[in-house]
Scaffold this active site. Structure first.
Site, PDB file in Angstrom:
ATOM      1  N   CYS A   2      71.038   9.017 -63.052  1.00  0.00           N
ATOM      2  CA  CYS A   2      72.327   9.619 -63.362  1.00  0.00           C
ATOM      3  C   CYS A   2      72.196  10.621 -64.505  1.00  0.00           C
ATOM      4  O   CYS A   2      71.310  10.506 -65.346  1.00  0.00           O
ATOM      5  CB  CYS A   2      73.313   8.535 -63.782  1.00  0.00           C
ATOM      6  SG  CYS A   2      73.366   7.175 -62.617  1.00  0.00           S
ATOM      7  N   ARG A  27      69.208  15.176 -61.472  1.00  0.00           N
ATOM      8  CA  ARG A  27      68.874  13.784 -61.755  1.00  0.00           C
ATOM      9  C   ARG A  27      69.510  12.817 -60.756  1.00  0.00           C
ATOM     10  O   ARG A  27      69.034  11.703 -60.582  1.00  0.00           O
ATOM     11  CB  ARG A  27      69.352  13.401 -63.159  1.00  0.00           C
ATOM     12  CG  ARG A  27      68.671  14.159 -64.252  1.00  0.00           C
ATOM     13  CD  ARG A  27      69.254  13.767 -65.584  1.00  0.00           C
ATOM     14  NE  ARG A  27      68.904  12.398 -65.930  1.00  0.00           N
ATOM     15  CZ  ARG A  27      67.790  12.043 -66.518  1.00  0.00           C
ATOM     16  NH1 ARG A  27      66.895  12.952 -66.822  1.00  0.00           N
ATOM     17  NH2 ARG A  27      67.537  10.795 -66.804  1.00  0.00           N
ATOM     18  N   TRP A  74      73.911   8.548 -59.345  1.00  0.00           N
ATOM     19  CA  TRP A  74      72.996   8.224 -58.241  1.00  0.00           C
ATOM     20  C   TRP A  74      73.231   6.748 -57.994  1.00  0.00           C
ATOM     21  O   TRP A  74      72.844   5.903 -58.807  1.00  0.00           O
ATOM     22  CB  TRP A  74      71.558   8.511 -58.667  1.00  0.00           C
ATOM     23  CG  TRP A  74      70.565   8.389 -57.551  1.00  0.00           C
ATOM     24  CD1 TRP A  74      70.253   9.354 -56.635  1.00  0.00           C
ATOM     25  CD2 TRP A  74      69.738   7.254 -57.245  1.00  0.00           C
ATOM     26  NE1 TRP A  74      69.287   8.886 -55.772  1.00  0.00           N
ATOM     27  CE2 TRP A  74      68.946   7.597 -56.123  1.00  0.00           C
ATOM     28  CE3 TRP A  74      69.583   5.983 -57.795  1.00  0.00           C
ATOM     29  CZ2 TRP A  74      68.028   6.727 -55.553  1.00  0.00           C
ATOM     30  CZ3 TRP A  74      68.662   5.110 -57.224  1.00  0.00           C
ATOM     31  CH2 TRP A  74      67.897   5.491 -56.116  1.00  0.00           C
ATOM     32  N   ASN A 100      74.144   4.839 -67.403  1.00  0.00           N
ATOM     33  CA  ASN A 100      72.979   5.031 -66.533  1.00  0.00           C
ATOM     34  C   ASN A 100      72.118   3.794 -66.710  1.00  0.00           C
ATOM     35  O   ASN A 100      71.875   3.365 -67.843  1.00  0.00           O
ATOM     36  CB  ASN A 100      72.228   6.301 -66.986  1.00  0.00           C
ATOM     37  CG  ASN A 100      70.943   6.523 -66.217  1.00  0.00           C
ATOM     38  OD1 ASN A 100      70.726   5.925 -65.154  1.00  0.00           O
ATOM     39  ND2 ASN A 100      70.085   7.368 -66.755  1.00  0.00           N
ATOM     40  N   GLY A 101      71.655   3.202 -65.593  1.00  0.00           N
ATOM     41  CA  GLY A 101      70.842   1.988 -65.690  1.00  0.00           C
ATOM     42  C   GLY A 101      71.428   0.908 -64.806  1.00  0.00           C
ATOM     43  O   GLY A 101      72.273   1.186 -63.949  1.00  0.00           O
ATOM     44  N   GLU A 477      49.817  13.578 -50.625  1.00  0.00           N
ATOM     45  CA  GLU A 477      50.761  14.425 -51.355  1.00  0.00           C
ATOM     46  C   GLU A 477      51.448  15.407 -50.395  1.00  0.00           C
ATOM     47  O   GLU A 477      52.659  15.621 -50.476  1.00  0.00           O
ATOM     48  CB  GLU A 477      50.017  15.153 -52.485  1.00  0.00           C
ATOM     49  CG  GLU A 477      50.808  16.211 -53.228  1.00  0.00           C
ATOM     50  CD  GLU A 477      52.098  15.729 -53.867  1.00  0.00           C
ATOM     51  OE1 GLU A 477      52.389  14.517 -53.847  1.00  0.00           O
ATOM     52  OE2 GLU A 477      52.844  16.587 -54.365  1.00  0.00           O
ATOM     53  N   LYS A 481      55.483  15.535 -49.650  1.00  0.00           N
ATOM     54  CA  LYS A 481      56.279  16.758 -49.867  1.00  0.00           C
ATOM     55  C   LYS A 481      57.099  17.057 -48.620  1.00  0.00           C
ATOM     56  O   LYS A 481      58.286  17.347 -48.708  1.00  0.00           O
ATOM     57  CB  LYS A 481      55.387  17.968 -50.169  1.00  0.00           C
ATOM     58  CG  LYS A 481      54.756  18.032 -51.532  1.00  0.00           C
ATOM     59  CD  LYS A 481      55.691  18.379 -52.656  1.00  0.00           C
ATOM     60  CE  LYS A 481      56.229  17.129 -53.298  1.00  0.00           C
ATOM     61  NZ  LYS A 481      55.467  16.498 -54.323  1.00  0.00           N
ATOM     62  N   GLU A 484      59.999  14.404 -47.964  1.00  0.00           N
ATOM     63  CA  GLU A 484      61.110  14.295 -48.911  1.00  0.00           C
ATOM     64  C   GLU A 484      62.038  15.501 -48.889  1.00  0.00           C
ATOM     65  O   GLU A 484      63.219  15.364 -49.164  1.00  0.00           O
ATOM     66  CB  GLU A 484      60.635  13.976 -50.334  1.00  0.00           C
ATOM     67  CG  GLU A 484      59.870  15.056 -51.028  1.00  0.00           C
ATOM     68  CD  GLU A 484      59.390  14.638 -52.411  1.00  0.00           C
ATOM     69  OE1 GLU A 484      60.011  13.781 -53.042  1.00  0.00           O
ATOM     70  OE2 GLU A 484      58.370  15.187 -52.853  1.00  0.00           O
ATOM     71  N   HIS A 500      40.881   4.755 -35.388  1.00  0.00           N
ATOM     72  CA  HIS A 500      41.136   3.310 -35.502  1.00  0.00           C
ATOM     73  C   HIS A 500      42.613   2.976 -35.273  1.00  0.00           C
ATOM     74  O   HIS A 500      43.062   1.895 -35.640  1.00  0.00           O
ATOM     75  CB  HIS A 500      40.667   2.797 -36.864  1.00  0.00           C
ATOM     76  CG  HIS A 500      39.197   2.982 -37.082  1.00  0.00           C
ATOM     77  ND1 HIS A 500      38.251   2.296 -36.354  1.00  0.00           N
ATOM     78  CD2 HIS A 500      38.513   3.805 -37.903  1.00  0.00           C
ATOM     79  CE1 HIS A 500      37.041   2.672 -36.732  1.00  0.00           C
ATOM     80  NE2 HIS A 500      37.168   3.598 -37.674  1.00  0.00           N
ATOM     81  N   LYS A 599      65.565  12.879 -59.560  1.00  0.00           N
ATOM     82  CA  LYS A 599      64.362  13.381 -60.208  1.00  0.00           C
ATOM     83  C   LYS A 599      63.678  12.339 -61.083  1.00  0.00           C
ATOM     84  O   LYS A 599      62.476  12.231 -61.099  1.00  0.00           O
ATOM     85  CB  LYS A 599      64.734  14.610 -61.030  1.00  0.00           C
ATOM     86  CG  LYS A 599      63.561  15.289 -61.721  1.00  0.00           C
ATOM     87  CD  LYS A 599      62.669  15.996 -60.729  1.00  0.00           C
ATOM     88  CE  LYS A 599      61.461  16.632 -61.374  1.00  0.00           C
ATOM     89  NZ  LYS A 599      60.419  16.900 -60.371  1.00  0.00           N
TER      90      LYS A 599
HETATM   91  C1  F6R Z   1      57.733  13.483 -55.379  1.00  0.00           C
HETATM   92  C2  F6R Z   1      58.185  13.063 -56.690  1.00  0.00           C
HETATM   93  C3  F6R Z   1      58.137  11.608 -57.028  1.00  0.00           C
HETATM   94  C4  F6R Z   1      57.643  11.434 -58.474  1.00  0.00           C
HETATM   95  C5  F6R Z   1      57.725   9.955 -58.883  1.00  0.00           C
HETATM   96  C6  F6R Z   1      57.194   9.747 -60.290  1.00  0.00           C
HETATM   97  O1  F6R Z   1      57.804  14.866 -55.226  1.00  0.00           O
HETATM   98  O2  F6R Z   1      58.604  13.858 -57.489  1.00  0.00           O
HETATM   99  O3  F6R Z   1      57.344  10.889 -56.132  1.00  0.00           O
HETATM  100  O4  F6R Z   1      56.336  11.909 -58.557  1.00  0.00           O
HETATM  101  O5  F6R Z   1      59.053   9.528 -58.818  1.00  0.00           O
HETATM  102  O6  F6R Z   1      57.904  10.503 -61.219  1.00  0.00           O
HETATM  103  P1  F6R Z   1      57.337  10.743 -62.676  1.00  0.00           P
HETATM  104  O7  F6R Z   1      56.150  11.640 -62.553  1.00  0.00           O
HETATM  105  O8  F6R Z   1      58.470  11.396 -63.426  1.00  0.00           O
HETATM  106  O9  F6R Z   1      56.975   9.406 -63.229  1.00  0.00           O
END
Ligand code: F6R
Length: 604
Positions: A2, A27, A74, A100-101, A477, A481, A484, A500, A599
């Site tokens: 949030c 966020r 969120w 938030n939390g 990775e 990407k 998401e 396999h 985020k």
């Molecule tokens: C994917 C992404 C997430 C973060 C993960 C960790 O694009 O952004 O998978 O990498 O939530 O976030 P941090 O690096 O802030 O601990």
């Protein structure tokens, strides 16, 4: 998660708060709300959906007041409806609160408060806080907030306003809060961009601290009311760094920032003459026998590349543990283990708790971070700043390449210090690391071909990502990407695992992205890709320019410049990111704020 903003001072409080929320929308963004204090009570407006819905409502009903608090949510407890949006306000509107939390004992508290006659108007865990404060209030708001918080278990960043006082009371346990000092005004927010337009002077509230914000300044105590000193920091980056500046999306801007980010990450840390990296660590590299990397999502994939680098260059046994598992795994670590936490935000709760778990078991700790003053930074013995600048797009891009580059410098440093790398080998690696910014700039030139390939991926039922060695992590990775931000299903496998099981998925609607830069196993990869083609699968290969080891096994080649194998993940990240970006755009998705995501993941 949030976003929180609060303001006390002479400016139009609604404008300050809404503008701050706009900068925090990344966020979390399923509903938004605002309360403005007036002596007779709070006026509150809440809307489900994006912040824009709240802004439209405010245009119809402008709200002016002496101070204000605002929130983007969120959802955790209760769906993202108007009634579950924050702020939560008492029936008489005298107390308003944003949170938030997660309050873990909210059920028991709600039952007790219901029994005492409090009427709840939302399904959220947060609402118990406003009733607890109302119950404890006896003329002193900070006393009431402390008394309420002593009864709760869980994580919180809270901002509380009372109609009787021209002040905000804020408190933190695990979830971040930054306080800002202006001239005759004070600010609180969950992150710096929300208040940077107004001030560079900030304090990061610590766990267990409660602060009172008035126009003239800020005072802090602990939960018992004992006075606490707040350290003041100065923010050294500009707001433009957190703005789109003409780019259609933050993600694209951040992808194109990568060459400069790598210049900053490497900065003056490398020495050609000693073939070493200076990372200013207090750790003696000979004092450890093994390394455990803890992280989540993209940061954990950077950790997987890091493992290869540490094992190849420094010959230190290294494992990567998903933070949310490690924290409950009763891990086997000791004083000769280095636990490395990797996190862009420095606030990811799983990573924070994982590194705490390692420390509890006596391990040495190091954090690779992008956020000064963050929660993780306060727990560890050593910190390496990745210097990526603010990352706003929800999908991590520039932080990933910077994290991998930091791991390369760490592996170089440990390798040199422990004698695993000779002077000459160290010097070769320094030279190769210094080329990375230009190589990434070169890879960005491939965008037109990548955009064409992305349009095919956008139509796929599912996409398989493959890689060998260091590129198993690249494949993971790339798949993350794509899924998401485009919502196209994608899965990653080590190339040799295809036969396999996963090869059963292959048909014309399931293409493969193979990360297949030139290396000792290119011939084997070529055979695996032929096996896919023989079953009607289309193959997009990220390959090394000028190398012909794939021998026609790809339907489409996306070439990147040649680079030392262990560093190739930095370069191949570019086409992987652009494939996801262009697929997302082709599908009309919300690139920077994909559905269901946030985020900074500060809840479990
Ligand atoms: C994917 C992404 C997430 C973060 C993960 C960790 O694009 O952004 O998978 O990498 O939530 O976030 P941090 O690096 O802030 O601990």
């Amino acid at each position: 998660m949030c976003g929180i903003v609060g303001y006390v001072g002479p400016q139009n409080a609604t404008d300050v708060v809404i503008e701050g929320l706009r900068r925090l929308e990344y966020r979390g963004y399923d509903s938004a709300g605002l309360s403005v204090r007036r002596p007779e009570g709070h006026v509150t407006l809440k809307r489900s959906g994006k912040l824009k819905n709240l802004e439209d409502a405010l245009e119809a009903t402008p709200l002016a007041g002496a101070h204000a608090i605002g929130h983007t949510r969120w959802a955790t407890h209760g769906p993202p409806t108007d009634r579950n949006a924050h702020p939560h306000v008492t029936e008489d509107t005298r107390v308003a609160l944003i949170h938030n939390g997660i309050i873990e004992n909210h059920q028991a508290l709600r039952e007790r408060l219901n029994g005492a006659g409090h009427v709840f108007t939302s399904d959220t865990d947060s609402e118990v806080l406003v009733h607890l404060i109302e119950e404890a209030y006896d003329g002193d708001l900070s006393d009431a907030v402390r008394a309420a918080l002593r009864q709760v278990e869980g994580a919180y960043a809270v901002v509380v306003s009372h109609a009787d006082h021209d002040e905000l009371v804020v408190a933190r346990m695990t979830s971040p809060l930054v306080l800002g000092y202006g001239e005759g005004e004070t600010f609180v927010a969950s992150d710096v961009p929300a208040i940077l337009k107004h001030t560079r002077r900030v304090s990061y509230l610590q766990d267990g601290q409660v602060a009172t914000l008035r126009p003239a300044g800020i005072q802090a105590t602990d939960l018992e009311g004992h006075p606490q000193e707040l350290e003041i920091d100065t923010i050294d980056w500009d707001l433009e760094a957190a703005e789109k500046g003409g780019w259609p999306h933050f993600m694209l801007k951040e992808i194109y920032e990568q060459p400069q980010v790598l210049v900053n990450t490497l900065s003056d840390r490398l020495s050609q003459s000693t073939g070493d990296a200076n990372l200013n660590l207090t750790l003696d590299p000979s004092a450890i026998d093994r390394i455990v990397i803890v992280a989540a999502g993209t940061a954990s994939y950077a950790g997987e590349v890091g493992r290869t680098l540490l094992e190849r260059w420094a010959r230190i046994p290294t494992t990567v543990e998903v933070a949310s598992e490690f924290r409950y795994a009763n891990p086997i670590v000791d004083a000769r283990t280095l636990v490395v936490a990797v996190s862009q935000s420095g606030e990811t709760i799983d990573t924070l708790e994982a590194v705490r778990e390692g420390i509890r078991h006596g391990a040495r700790s190091l954090a690779i971070l992008n956020s000064k003053g963050s929660s993780i930074s306060r727990e560890v013995d050593d910190i390496i700043d990745i210097h990526a600048g603010p990352e706003i797009g929800v999908a991590s891009t520039k932080a990933y390449v910077a994290m991998v580059t930091v791991f390369a410098m760490l592996a170089l440093h440990f390798g040199r210090a422990r004698g695993a790398l000779s002077l000459e080998e160290g010097q070769d690696r320094v030279a190769e690391l210094k080329r990375l910014p230009n190589l990434v700039a070169d890879a960005l030139e491939g965008r037109p071909a990548i955009a064409a390939a992305a349009r095919s991926l956008a139509e796929a039922r599912s996409v398989l990502y493959l890689g060998r060695g260091v590129h198993v992590a690249s494949a993971k990775e790339g798949a993350l990407k794509l899924k998401e931000i485009s919502y196209v299903h994608a899965e990653a496998f080590p190339t040799g695992e295809m036969k396999h099981g996963p090869i059963a998925l292959i048909d014309a609607a399931v293409p493969t992205v193979a990360v297949a830069t030139d290396g000792p196993l290119t011939g084997k990869t070529a055979s695996n890709l032929q096996e896919i083609k023989a079953r009607g699968g289309r193959v997009f290969a990220i390959a090394t320019r000028g190398a012909d080891g794939l021998d026609g096994a790809a339907d489409v080649r996306l070439d990147v410049p040649p680079v030392e194998d262990a560093l190739a993940p930095v370069v191949v990240a570019v086409p992987l990111q652009l494939l996801a970006y262009e697929a997302s755009v082709a599908l009309g998705r919300d690139v920077d704020q994909p559905r269901n995501l946030a985020k900074s993941v500060t809840v479990e």
